[in-house]
Scaffold this active site. Structure first.
Site, PDB file in Angstrom:
ATOM      1  N   THR A   6       0.823  -1.208   0.000  1.00  0.00           N
ATOM      2  CA  THR A   6       0.000   0.000   0.000  1.00  0.00           C
ATOM      3  C   THR A   6       0.853   1.252   0.000  1.00  0.00           C
ATOM      4  O   THR A   6       0.529   2.236  -0.682  1.00  0.00           O
ATOM      5  CB  THR A   6      -0.925   0.002   1.234  1.00  0.00           C
ATOM      6  OG1 THR A   6      -1.718  -1.190   1.229  1.00  0.00           O
ATOM      7  CG2 THR A   6      -1.836   1.209   1.238  1.00  0.00           C
ATOM      8  N   GLU A   7       1.944   1.234   0.741  1.00  0.00           N
ATOM      9  CA  GLU A   7       2.791   2.418   0.855  1.00  0.00           C
ATOM     10  C   GLU A   7       3.625   2.676  -0.400  1.00  0.00           C
ATOM     11  O   GLU A   7       3.744   3.821  -0.839  1.00  0.00           O
ATOM     12  CB  GLU A   7       3.727   2.285   2.059  1.00  0.00           C
ATOM     13  CG  GLU A   7       3.039   2.344   3.413  1.00  0.00           C
ATOM     14  CD  GLU A   7       2.637   3.766   3.795  1.00  0.00           C
ATOM     15  OE1 GLU A   7       2.940   4.710   3.042  1.00  0.00           O
ATOM     16  OE2 GLU A   7       2.028   3.927   4.872  1.00  0.00           O
ATOM     17  N   SER A   8       4.225   1.625  -0.968  1.00  0.00           N
ATOM     18  CA  SER A   8       5.239   1.849  -1.997  1.00  0.00           C
ATOM     19  C   SER A   8       5.142   0.925  -3.197  1.00  0.00           C
ATOM     20  O   SER A   8       5.909   1.107  -4.155  1.00  0.00           O
ATOM     21  CB  SER A   8       6.631   1.681  -1.377  1.00  0.00           C
ATOM     22  OG  SER A   8       6.855   0.312  -1.023  1.00  0.00           O
TER      23      SER A   8
END
Length: 359
Positions: free
Chosen positions: A215-217
């Site tokens: 989700t972040e990267s």
């Protein structure tokens, strides 16, 4: 853009600093005066001057963007969409500029500490283990590890896939490469040993770590954000990074180079998840309810999660403990003041279910 221009007057103060002493000054400046925003503002302004107002492209959490040739050539890896676009506005031998950039992009390693994404420095070192190895196949269906194969593929792309478009005053020449359909899984698999080690060390579910990373990267080791969150798990030096260092009895905050190292980043991000789980939100009894709170807190902070339920921390715990996990989830995705945090819980929870099925 007016705000950016206003900040340019003091931006050179940040950029002119160099050396170990000035690196420490830079980090304090970023923390105390929002210097990173100033640096990004000047960088965006420079790109706009060269490429035009509608062509500003800067690295982000899921986007690797590297400029070269006095900013006239750039490589863009979109880790979410699985596309690689190499383009140039150079009017002098654009094919040669594209060929060089294609080869370097295909063979760049995943050591983000060695590449400056905010300059046109020719600092990309061809790696024996390319970051994109196995995620891109050449025109013969083979993965690309060595310069010879990368060069042959570049020649093929320039002969058969070269595109041209006009933007403002510029003609932009480009080629686009599609990654393999399961490129995301391949990157996740690369970091799985580090995830397993961190999960065992801190007692955090590895499916949660993987879901946070995706989700972040989208498993981009070069990930940066406009808040200067860094690396695979988008750790911010002066908040989560500082908290983890303090919990380990270490002074100060992790450096940028420290957090761009995948092992350090995953260790620090997982340690912070453990702190949320075992310290800041340990008053939540139900493990599922606590997991929802931890996910939301990773994005927006533990305090913001508790304040959704009550301004008093202990009363917030009591209210959460009186609710079913489903009601806690519904409350966080509907009443948290940050729309980003509401959506973050939804995305991470959904993504984690996929990794649990794969366990």
């Amino acid at each position: 853009m007016k705000k950016i221009l206003a900040l340019l007057v003091i931006a050179p103060l940040l950029i002119s600093c160099s050396g170990k002493k000035n690196e420490q000054y830079n980090e304090a400046y970023v923390k105390d005066t929002n210097g990173f925003d100033i640096l990004m503002g000047q960088f965006a302004h420079n790109i706009e001057n060269i490429w035009g107002m509608n062509e500003v492209l800067i690295a982000g959490p899921k986007d690797y963007v590297k400029y070269s040739d006095q900013y006239e050539t750039r490589s863009h890896i979109n880790f979410d969409a699985g596309t690689i676009t190499i383009e140039t506005i150079s009017g002098i031998d654009p094919s040669s500029k594209l060929r060089q950039a294609i080869i370097k992009t295909l063979l760049v390693g995943d050591d983000a500490t060695s590449v400056d994404l905010y300059s046109d420095a020719n600092d990309i070192q061809i790696s024996k283990e390319p970051m994109l190895y196995g995620q891109v196949l050449d025109n013969t269906g083979q993965p690309i590890r060595w310069p010879g194969r990368a060069g042959n593929f570049a020649d093929y792309l320039l002969q058969y896939k070269l595109q041209q478009r006009q933007s403002g005053m510029h003609f932009i020449y480009s080629v686009t490469i599609q990654m393999v359909p399961n490129h995301l899984d391949k990157r996740a698999h690369k970091y799985l040993p580090l995830v397993r080690d961190a999960a065992a060390k801190y007692g955090v579910d590895q499916s949660l770590i993987l879901a946070i990373m995706q989700t972040e990267s989208a498993f981009n080791p070069y990930a940066v954000s406009n808040a200067d969150a860094l690396g695979l798990m988008q750790v911010v030096q002066h908040s989560a990074g500082a908290d983890v260092f303090k919990s380990e009895g270490r002074w100060g905050t992790p450096s940028r180079s420290y957090l761009f190292d995948p092992a350090n980043n995953i260790n620090t991000g997982t340690a912070y998840l453990a702190m949320l789980q075992n310290v800041y939100l340990s008053g939540i009894n139900n493990p599922t309810s606590r997991r929802y709170a931890v996910i939301t807190a990773y994005n927006g902070g533990a305090g913001s999660v508790l304040r959704v339920f009550s301004s008093d921390k202990y009363q917030a715990f009591n209210i959460i403990n009186s609710m079913s996990p489903g009601d806690v989830y519904d409350t966080l995705v509907s009443r948290h003041p940050s729309g980003e945090s509401r959506h973050y819980l939804y995305k991470v929870n959904k993504t984690q279910k996929g990794y649990r099925r794969g366990d």
